[in-house]
Design a protein around this motif. Structure first.
Motif, PDB file in Angstrom:
ATOM      1  N   ALA A 101      -4.023   0.576  14.908  1.00 36.58           N
ATOM      2  CA  ALA A 101      -4.733  -0.333  14.016  1.00 36.58           C
ATOM      3  C   ALA A 101      -3.829  -0.616  12.824  1.00 36.58           C
ATOM      4  N   ALA A 102      -3.529  -1.897  12.604  1.00 30.26           N
ATOM      5  CA  ALA A 102      -2.725  -2.262  11.436  1.00 30.26           C
ATOM      6  C   ALA A 102      -3.674  -2.615  10.294  1.00 30.26           C
ATOM      7  N   VAL A 103      -3.564  -1.844   9.201  1.00 31.36           N
ATOM      8  CA  VAL A 103      -4.388  -2.114   8.017  1.00 31.36           C
ATOM      9  C   VAL A 103      -3.464  -2.684   6.952  1.00 31.36           C
ATOM     10  N   ALA A 104      -3.668  -3.942   6.598  1.00 31.54           N
ATOM     11  CA  ALA A 104      -2.713  -4.636   5.740  1.00 31.54           C
ATOM     12  C   ALA A 104      -3.390  -5.311   4.558  1.00 31.54           C
ATOM     13  N   GLY A 105      -2.721  -5.263   3.430  1.00 34.04           N
ATOM     14  CA  GLY A 105      -3.232  -5.934   2.247  1.00 34.04           C
ATOM     15  C   GLY A 105      -3.178  -5.004   1.048  1.00 34.04           C
ATOM     16  N   VAL A 132      -8.264   1.935   1.473  1.00 37.77           N
ATOM     17  CA  VAL A 132      -8.962   2.179   2.738  1.00 37.77           C
ATOM     18  C   VAL A 132      -8.407   3.436   3.397  1.00 37.77           C
ATOM     19  N   ILE A 133      -7.081   3.516   3.503  1.00 40.73           N
ATOM     20  CA  ILE A 133      -6.465   4.667   4.163  1.00 40.73           C
ATOM     21  C   ILE A 133      -6.780   5.944   3.374  1.00 40.73           C
ATOM     22  N   GLY A 134      -6.702   5.820   2.050  1.00 41.83           N
ATOM     23  CA  GLY A 134      -6.998   6.984   1.211  1.00 41.83           C
ATOM     24  C   GLY A 134      -8.414   7.479   1.433  1.00 41.83           C
ATOM     25  N   ALA A 135      -9.324   6.540   1.629  1.00 41.45           N
ATOM     26  CA  ALA A 135     -10.729   6.917   1.793  1.00 41.45           C
ATOM     27  C   ALA A 135     -10.956   7.607   3.138  1.00 41.45           C
ATOM     28  N   ALA A 137       1.789   5.224   9.462  1.00 40.03           N
ATOM     29  CA  ALA A 137       3.140   4.742   9.180  1.00 40.03           C
ATOM     30  C   ALA A 137       3.061   3.552   8.248  1.00 40.03           C
ATOM     31  N   ARG A 138       3.953   3.519   7.302  1.00 40.44           N
ATOM     32  CA  ARG A 138       3.979   2.370   6.383  1.00 40.44           C
ATOM     33  C   ARG A 138       4.972   1.343   6.919  1.00 40.44           C
ATOM     34  N   ILE A 139       4.420   0.499   7.710  1.00 39.67           N
ATOM     35  CA  ILE A 139       5.199  -0.590   8.298  1.00 39.67           C
ATOM     36  C   ILE A 139       4.459  -1.871   7.976  1.00 39.67           C
ATOM     37  N   GLU A 147       2.882  -7.477   3.036  1.00 35.03           N
ATOM     38  CA  GLU A 147       1.927  -6.808   2.150  1.00 35.03           C
ATOM     39  C   GLU A 147       2.039  -5.295   2.315  1.00 35.03           C
ATOM     40  N   LEU A 148       1.475  -4.590   1.366  1.00 36.21           N
ATOM     41  CA  LEU A 148       1.274  -3.159   1.531  1.00 36.21           C
ATOM     42  C   LEU A 148       0.485  -2.979   2.838  1.00 36.21           C
ATOM     43  N   ALA A 149       0.977  -2.115   3.708  1.00 41.43           N
ATOM     44  CA  ALA A 149       0.300  -1.996   5.005  1.00 41.43           C
ATOM     45  C   ALA A 149       0.543  -0.641   5.634  1.00 41.43           C
ATOM     46  N   PHE A 150      -0.432  -0.225   6.409  1.00 43.05           N
ATOM     47  CA  PHE A 150      -0.340   1.027   7.155  1.00 43.05           C
ATOM     48  C   PHE A 150      -0.641   0.764   8.615  1.00 43.05           C
ATOM     49  N   GLU A 151       0.121   1.394   9.486  1.00 39.49           N
ATOM     50  CA  GLU A 151      -0.239   1.390  10.898  1.00 39.49           C
ATOM     51  C   GLU A 151      -0.855   2.745  11.210  1.00 39.49           C
TER      52      GLU A 151
END
Lengths: 206, 90, 421, 916
Positions: free
Chosen positions: D678-682, D688-691, D721-723, D728-732
């Protein structure tokens, strides 16, 4: 595995969850000629070892069972099965271990002997075909699946329709059955193919 | 559709295999030292005999091992029993 | 013909099922002479067309050597599609020149070659298909080639039997359309060229297989003669037009070319009432089908994966083609596969032909057309004749020299050329 | 009514009604349309393809060159032989004039394929096939026996004796024994194609009422025994195409299989012994019969049988022609052309072995002047031909040849007379039909040869002989014989034409089998597919995968939905399913070496815990694929590939590893479906990831760009992973696939406060394009190098070599006019350039010069940008980076749209946003 699961609230979803009913109906439609069952996920690793090295013996000692030495055969070990996929490749499953532990443990053993183990627990999902399994698969698989040619203990990576599959013969032993291991993304296709072919086994009204 | 004998899995249907063309074309030791023409020959030029041809095949739908075999391109018949990479067979 | 006139109760003929009469004389089966100014190796479409256009240039001391029966190779086995809607300028140039010549060929050859401009649809099924298609259409237009992009509804208007519904596996998103594309009767084309060449005094020599070449002097870069199963023939210039068998000839000369010969299968149905007004090709769902003059559906299947000179392919290729046909043309379900066969196509790394010089100054190469040879026949013959006459590649074929694989200046039709054929 | 009591294997207790050309005819189960018509003295109303001459029934099985019908009910099917269509109740057919008709509606019938393996496949259940199958089965072989007729027995009629019993009793007993021995015995099943290694395709006609109408059996046999019998050979004479001219053995077959007497006043014209059996049987059945034997001597036995029945036999007598209108009324006989009245003219010129299946796999044929036909010569390994198919015609010999040591016996034929090989009789060649199906006459062959054609393939193509539905089963050999006569060469020298599959026509749908509709091609979906569907996603096909393209809300079109999704990612947070990316676990001490050789950039220097973007090229130096590479351990990497190339990349890596560098201690494992992403971007992705992962310090300092960390959720391992593919700031977020749906729900839940927005591939494409990131396969086409993409930075200069490096030194790669990836901004700020549009030089007058117009390149990607509040495009332009700022033109419809060339990175060129 049950206790391991207990502390997990993140619940897994079976790749064929939405085909469960469809597959179950086949038994009735074919008047019991053939049954299609989803199997619970198990831990599985892809094990790579030099077959001429000390690795296979070490793994065997750890499992408490020999690895299959013949091409395209499988053997059972106390918690699962070992399927030989290639000259230096085996698929080792376990119903007892958590995938990550299964990989970690076997990898530890394998690395010491120049090998490696990679978690592929979710890389395949499993369907069990009981009854007229060999005839059902003959509608989509070119392999010679007659008992003499594909007896209990044999396995093979081949094609079923247009999907790659890993077939294993008679994992239960008692009834004649075939296990179909298939990539989750192809599982729905394979399920639909088998259900469609199963119509050929429906007794014809006289 | 013919049967091709995978050195590991045995005879299987042709569709399980992928074709790798001419066998024994080694990657050059020092590509940089080759002339453009020599490099072009490595990249693009392959034999195309009418008759026995040493080829590479991969049993893609099976054990995924590459092997070489000699086949007659006129009859399509395999002349040699395929030999797999020694590194990989028991 | 008398059976017709004298036949009892002559009923009206079914449309198209009948074909025009052939001339009473086609060509002279010549005995090889000692020497020729030009020896063309290969009596297929390209060899014969080259002979015809050489004659137009006044060069008639020419032999066309055919190892079997005239035009019995790919010419007799191809699926007769003619189009020029190629992506790259170099390809568009030679194929469009060919199409122009096709448009006047019936008169030029005074032969009913049944050239029928019914248009070709190249279907697009994915977003990337659409991009590639638009790219090709726009390039065609700028090159002066007739081409348009059609949406699914317009596709259905051009060819009502195509399944443009959105519920198939790979719905039709649209298609490129070249109205001037068409088909012709392959044998008639070959015979028309052969008759003209024969009339002009060119020797057409069948059952004459080339077994070697005579090179002048020590390590000389000239070929002085051609060894054949019917004796050695001296040659001023040698032109290789042997398609799938080119590598065999080049091996005799010690010349290498990036060619691989593969089986290419094709098939026909029985004769059917007109149902398919155009030609349809699809890359994603591999289909390639037209309806020929007598009413049979003509289909080209895919190229078999491995090298092969056997003029036969594997059945699963045909089965897949049938599945694709029924998927895209549901009405074909009960049409019947009547006959299948295979040719030998010589394929190059960039899916473009190889034409021009060889290391031998008087030996010229024409090969590597893969599945595109038939449609290029008159254009290639015209440009290759000029090449032979002047001893240098004609500008239209110059980009296709063997040297491009060294320089890297490929003409890569893989990415963008629509489905082969 | 020409039905004869006591004859035929039909069920007279039941009747079926078939309608032919509008007339209803009654027949019985076991009839064919042909036998029903002949029983009523009728014929299909069809006329010949060229001259429109009437056509009747010419033979009783697949060799019939005429007798074509179009099935209309129950479902239209073109061009079937009346002789091969079983008479079923309600069947509606009509005669055809050369062309068949396809249905206008889809065929809903079922077709399938079945694979069968056996030691021995026997093709043909006539005397040869039955005893061959019996011998093999008795020897313990697994046997499959296929036969194309409705019942076994072949040419046996019951008048013969085998092992002292009526032949049909022998057939019944043998069939029963085969069943008992477990032989797979399929009638109504035509072996139509034979391929290498004993692979035979056989079509089973299961009937219109069967659940599956037709089945293609794909049979793999250790040995193929061809016992397909022989095809009777006609003789060409004037007006031999007239209805009522029938092959002799066919008339006999119609009598014994269907109880139909095809004529009452019968002339048998023969140059061979077999026709005497037909003469005798038809006489027994009540016909008045006369035999005209072209030979000087009649066979003793045959003559005796005729005399016993009062059947006159004239020897040395030729039929020259026929009389009649819609059917034959007389045979024109002898040089004096006397007319012999008849309503049925039977012809027999001998027999042609049906060895087609042996030829399919390259078996050679040799002309045998004694039988006047080609018979099998060299056979490929594993192929046997027995009986009539092998040119062995006498029953006793057939049984001996096919039956092995336990072969049954039949009385030998007494005093046989050799066949007189006769292609034609004297007469007007323009009225002598060689290929009745194509209206091709002896005169046509003469014209072809006169035109300079000597090869049979040329004559075939000139005259179209042998190209009809019957593929020249009866006409081919006659054409060859006449060519030989005309060119004065022996037939063997003239040569033959090759038999190719299929032996008889096969419906397209039967060959498609189960590969129709949903099963035409697999649809691959991710573990999250159900969620996307529920969320109302529109999907796009990427290879076999179906990926969510965008999630339109009520009233939104794609443009609107994508603009909204883009804005959400740039201003808050979005989430995308990236699970289809290919994933390969690269493992082993030499993993760094392998990756350094395969990627253009350096991977060995990548530190554990870090991620690097990599480009993979072919030997030609052109970009093949790209993706991220995570270093999991010193000896372990996780490589990602593009969705479409996942399999190809793994294949290529395996090829290099196994065939070039087998010494490297590395192993590759596909884990594409093991892990879902899941790519979480923005800008709000960190929240979101922290939560969701409170245990993870997601601050830019602790969790830097291009790094990854392992964590877990409720005990389930998760990799972060921070890709960023959006800038944008994003996490995979990677998790074992079965847990992906649950994890996704958690992320969406945690993102709710920020209005987390699911976005699809189209939005992803826009976001990456704004950053100038290429999509392999969209912005490249196999002719683009990393340098062309402006990715020289991804091409290592430190490495001696990597796949493709050498090619960069080639002349063409140094060409300053190579196409380079740049951005293109329409100067009107409004036009969205269609993807694929070509680019031309600026035209001052705003009009295109005449063709050919030089092209500078083309538009590879084009979108509306929310961030730029305007449309923009990426393009490959000749010497593009030298042209920054230049205005070029793009033809769009009839318009020329001006656009300015710019740097490919349009949003956040300094990369400030990636850390949020």
């Amino acid at each position: 595995m049950a206790d391991e699961m207990a502390d997990r609230t993140l619940t897994p979803t079976h790749p064929l969850a939405d085909r469960r009913r469809l597959l179950a109906a086949v038994a009735d439609e074919t008047a019991g000629a053939v049954r299609l069952e989803l199997e619970a996920p198990v831990a599985a690793v892809d094990l790579r070892l030099d077959p001429r090295g000390t690795g296979p013996a070490a793994i065997a000692a750890d499992l408490g069972a020999e690895l299959p030495s013949e091409p395209d055969t499988w053997t059972a070990h106390p918690t699962g099965t070992a399927l030989r996929l290639g000259p230096d490749e085996w698929l080792l499953t376990s119903t007892a271990a958590r995938p990550e532990d299964w990989e970690f443990h076997l990898d530890e053993v394998a690395v010491a002997h120049g090998g490696m183990a990679v978690d592929v627990s979710a890389q395949r999902t499993s369907l069990r075909v009981r009854g007229a399994a060999r005839e059902l698969l003959s509608f989509g698989c070119a392999l010679d699946l007659r008992p003499a040619a594909f007896p209990r203990g044999r396995c093979a990576q081949t094609l079923l329709g247009q999907s790659g599959v890993l077939l294993a013969a008679g994992l239960d032993g008692d009834v004649d059955d075939l296990q179909i291991l298939v990539r989750p993304s192809f599982a729905a296709y394979v399920a639909d193919l088998l259900v469609d072919a199963a119509a050929e086994l429906v007794p014809q009204p006289a | 559709m013919q049967l091709i004998t995978c050195p590991w899995c045995g005879p299987r249907e042709e569709i399980e295999f992928s074709y790798g063309g001419q066998a024994g074309v080694a990657y050059p030791e020092h590509p940089a030292s080759l002339t453009d023409e020599q490099w072009a020959h490595f990249v693009f030029f392959r034999d195309n005999p009418k008759g026995p041809f040493a080829e590479r095949w991969s049993h893609n739908a099976g054990c995924r091992r590459w092997f070489t075999a000699v086949r007659d391109t006129r009859t399509y018949r395999f002349l040699s029993s395929p030999t797999s990479n020694p590194e990989l067979t028991s | 013909m008398t059976a017709g006139t004298s036949a009892p109760n002559t009923a009206p003929k079914p449309p198209g099922a009948d074909l025009p009469e052939h001339p009473d004389h086609l060509w002279r089966d010549a005995e090889p002479k000692k020497a020729y100014d030009v020896v063309i190796v290969g009596g297929g479409g390209h060899g014969l067309a080259t002979a015809h256009y050489l004659a137009k240039l006044g060069i008639t001391n020419v032999a066309v050597l055919e190892k079997g029966w005239l035009a019995g190779g790919n010419m007799a086995r191809n699926t007769t599609l003619i189009r020029s809607n190629y992506l790259w300028d170099e390809s568009a140039g030679i194929y469009e020149r060919a199409l122009e010549l096709w448009e006047g060929l019936e008169e030029d050859l005074d032969y009913p070659i049944l050239f029928s401009q019914r248009g070709v649809l190249n279907l697009a099924h994915t977003e990337q298909d659409v991009r590639d298609s638009v790219r090709r259409v726009e390039a065609n237009k700028l090159n002066g080639i007739d081409a348009e992009w059609l949406g699914p509804d317009e596709v259905a208007k051009v060819c009502p039997i195509v399944n443009v519904s959105s519920d198939i596996r790979y719905p039709v998103q649209g298609a490129t359309f070249q109205p001037r594309a068409g088909i012709a009767k392959h044998d008639y084309v070959a015979w028309g060229f052969a008759r003209r060449a024969s009339e002009a005094g060119i020797d057409i020599i069948q059952d004459c297989e080339v077994t070697g070449f005579v090179t002048g002097g020590s390590g000389a870069d000239r070929v002085t003669g051609v060894r054949t199963t019917r004796g050695t023939i001296a040659a001023g210039t040698v032109a290789l037009c042997a398609a799938g068998h080119t590598s065999t000839l080049l091996d005799m000369l010690g010349v290498r070319a990036p060619l691989q010969s593969h089986p290419l299968q094709a098939l026909v149905s029985e004769l059917l009432e007109p149902v398919h007004p155009t030609i349809v090709m699809s890359n994603a769902v591999h289909v390639y089908v037209s309806q020929a003059h007598k009413g049979e559906l003509v289909m080209g299947a895919g190229v078999d994966s491995y090298n092969g000179y056997g003029q036969r392919g594997a059945f699963h290729v045909i089965e897949r083609q049938m599945a694709a046909a029924v998927e895209l043309f549901p009405v074909f379900a009960r049409a019947h596969l009547l006959r299948s066969w295979a040719g030998i196509v010589d394929v190059t790394p960039d899916a473009s032909p190889i034409i021009g010089h060889t290391p031998y100054e008087n030996v010229f190469l024409n090969c590597g057309w893969g599945t595109g040879g038939f449609k290029a026949t008159p254009g290639l013959g015209w440009a290759f004749a000029d090449t032979l006459a002047h001893g240098r590649p004609h500008p239209l074929v110059a980009p296709f020299g063997l040297d491009r694989f060294v320089s890297g200046a490929l003409v890569d039709e893989h990415g963008a050329a629509a489905v082969a054929h | 009514m020409s039905r004869v009591d006591g004859y035929g294997r039909i069920d007279r207790s039941r009747t079926v009604t078939v309608t032919v050309d509008g007339t209803a005819y009654t027949g019985h189960p076991g009839d064919t349309v042909a036998s029903v018509l002949l029983a009523h003295g009728a014929r299909p109303q069809n006329s010949s393809v060229k001259y429109g001459r009437p056509r009747g029934i010419g033979a009783a099985w697949t060799e019939d060159p005429v007798g074509l019908v179009q099935v209309e009910e129950p479902f239209p099917e073109p061009m079937l032989l009346a002789a091969t269509v079983e008479a079923t109740d309600g069947l509606v057919v009509r005669g055809v004039a050369g062309q068949g008709r396809l249905a206008e509606v889809p065929d809903t019938a079922r077709y399938d394929r079945k694979h069968t393996h056996c030691d021995v496949l026997v093709v043909g259940a006539g005397p040869a096939g039955l005893v061959a199958a019996r011998a093999a089965a008795r020897a313990g072989r697994s046997v499959v026996l296929v036969d194309d007729r409705s019942a076994a027995g072949g040419t046996l009629t019951g008048t013969e004796t085998i092992d002292g019993r009526p032949s049909l009793e022998f057939v019944a007993d043998t069939v029963a024994e085969l069943a008992a021995l477990g032989v797979v015995h399929l009638q109504r099943t035509t072996a139509f194609g034979h391929y290498d290694d004993g692979f035979v395709l056989a079509l089973e006609r299961r009937g219109e009422s069967a659940r599956t109408r037709q089945r293609v059996h794909r049979i793999r046999a250790g040995r193929v025994v061809v016992a397909a019998g022989a095809i009777e050979r006609p003789i060409a004479f004037e007006d031999n195409d007239r209805p009522g001219v029938v092959l002799a053995a066919s008339a006999r077959d119609l009598l014994h299989r269907h109880g139909v007497l095809a004529g009452r006043e019968v002339v048998v014209f023969t140059s061979d012994d077999a026709a005497y059996a037909a003469a005798a049987d038809l006489a027994d059945a009540g016909a008045s019969v006369r035999v005209l034997d072209a030979r000087e001597r009649a066979p003793q036995a045959g003559r005796r049988r005729c005399e016993e029945r009062g059947v006159p036999v004239e020897t040395g007598t030729l039929v020259h022609g026929t009389r009649g209108e819609d059917r034959v009324t007389a045979a024109v006989v002898g040089p004096d052309r006397r007319e012999v009245p008849c309503d049925l003219l039977l012809v027999s010129g001998g027999w042609n072995p049906a060895a087609h299946l042996a030829s399919h796999v390259g078996g050679s044929l040799v002309y045998d002047p004694v039988i006047g036909a080609f018979r099998p010569a060299e056979l490929p390994p594993g192929v046997t031909v027995v009986g009539a198919a092998n040119g062995t015609f006498a029953l006793a010999d057939v049984l001996r040849e096919a039956g092995g040591p336990e072969a049954p016996v039949a009385p030998a034929q007494e005093w046989p007379e050799p066949t007189l090989v006769l292609w034609r009789t004297p007469g007007d060649p323009a009225r002598q039909f060689v290929d009745i199906a194509r209206d091709a006459t002896v005169a046509d062959v003469e014209r072809a040869v006169g035109a300079g054609m000597s090869h049979p393939e040329h004559v075939k193509r000139y005259t179209t002989i042998g190209t009809a539905h019957d593929q020249g089963k009866t006409s081919g050999i006659i054409a060859l014989g006449i060519i030989a006569e005309l060119t004065g060469r022996p037939i063997q020298e003239v040569g033959t034409t090759t038999a190719r599959p299929p032996y008889t026509p096969v419906a397209f749908a039967a060959l498609a089998g189960r590969e129709r509709g949903d099963l035409f091609d697999p649809v691959r979906t991710t573990a999250l597919h159900a969620w996307h569907v529920a969320a109302g996603a529109e999907f796009e096909d990427v290879g076999q995968w179906q990926r969510a393209r965008h999630y339109p809300r009520a009233g939104e079109d794609m443009t609107a939905a994508v603009l909204r999704e883009c804005a959400a990612v740039r201003t808050s947070v979005g989430i995308m399913d990236a699970s289809t990316l290919g994933k390969i676990d690269v493992r082993g001490p030499d993993a760094p070496v392998l990756l350094d050789r395969l990627y253009t950039n350096l991977m060995s220097s990548l530190k554990v815990g870090r991620v690097r973007y990599g480009v993979m090229c072919g030997n030609d130096g052109m970009v093949f694929d790209d993706g991220t590479v995570l270093r999991l351990a010193e000896d372990r990497y996780l490589v990602t590939t593009t969705t479409g190339n996942a399999a190809a990349v793994l294949d290529r890596m395996e090829e290099w590893l196994q065939t070039e560098w087998p010494d490297l201690r590395v192993r590759l494992t596909s884990v594409t479906e093991q892990w879902s992403i899941a790519a979480v971007a923005g800008p709000r992705s960190r929240d979101v990831i922290g939560a969701v992962f409170p245990g993870v310090d997601v601050s830019a300092e602790a969790f830097g760009f291009t790094t990854w960390q392992d964590t877990s959720l409720d005990g389930v391992p998760v990799r972060l992973a921070r890709i960023s593919f959006s800038g944008e700031l994003a996490f995979e977020v990677t998790v074992s696939s079965p847990y992906a749906p649950a994890l996704w729900e958690r992320l969406v839940e945690a993102g709710a406060p920020y209005g987390i927005t699911p976005y699809g591939t189209e939005t992803m494409h826009v976001l990456r394009a704004e950053k100038g990131y290429p999509i392999i396969g969209q912005d490249t086409d196999g002719t683009v190098s990393p340098h062309d993409l402006g990715m020289a930075w991804a091409v290592s200069t430190k490495k001696d070599d990597f796949v493709g490096k050498r090619s960069y030194a080639r002349a063409e790669n140094r060409n300053p006019l190579r196409k380079q990836l740049v951005s293109l901004l329409p100067t009107d700020g409004a036009t969205k350039l269609p993807e694929g549009s070509q680019i031309v030089a600026h035209c001052d007058d705003g009009r295109l010069p005449p063709a050919p117009v030089p092209m500078l390149g083309h538009v590879t990607s084009s979108y509306h940008s929310a961030a730029l509040a305007r449309p923009f495009a990426l393009a490959l332009v000749k010497g593009g980076r030298e042209r920054l700022g230049e205005v070029v033109h793009v033809p769009v419809g009839d318009e020329l749209v001006a656009a300015r060339i710019g740097e490919s990175v349009l949003v956040d060129p300094e990369g400030a946003r990636r850390d949020g």
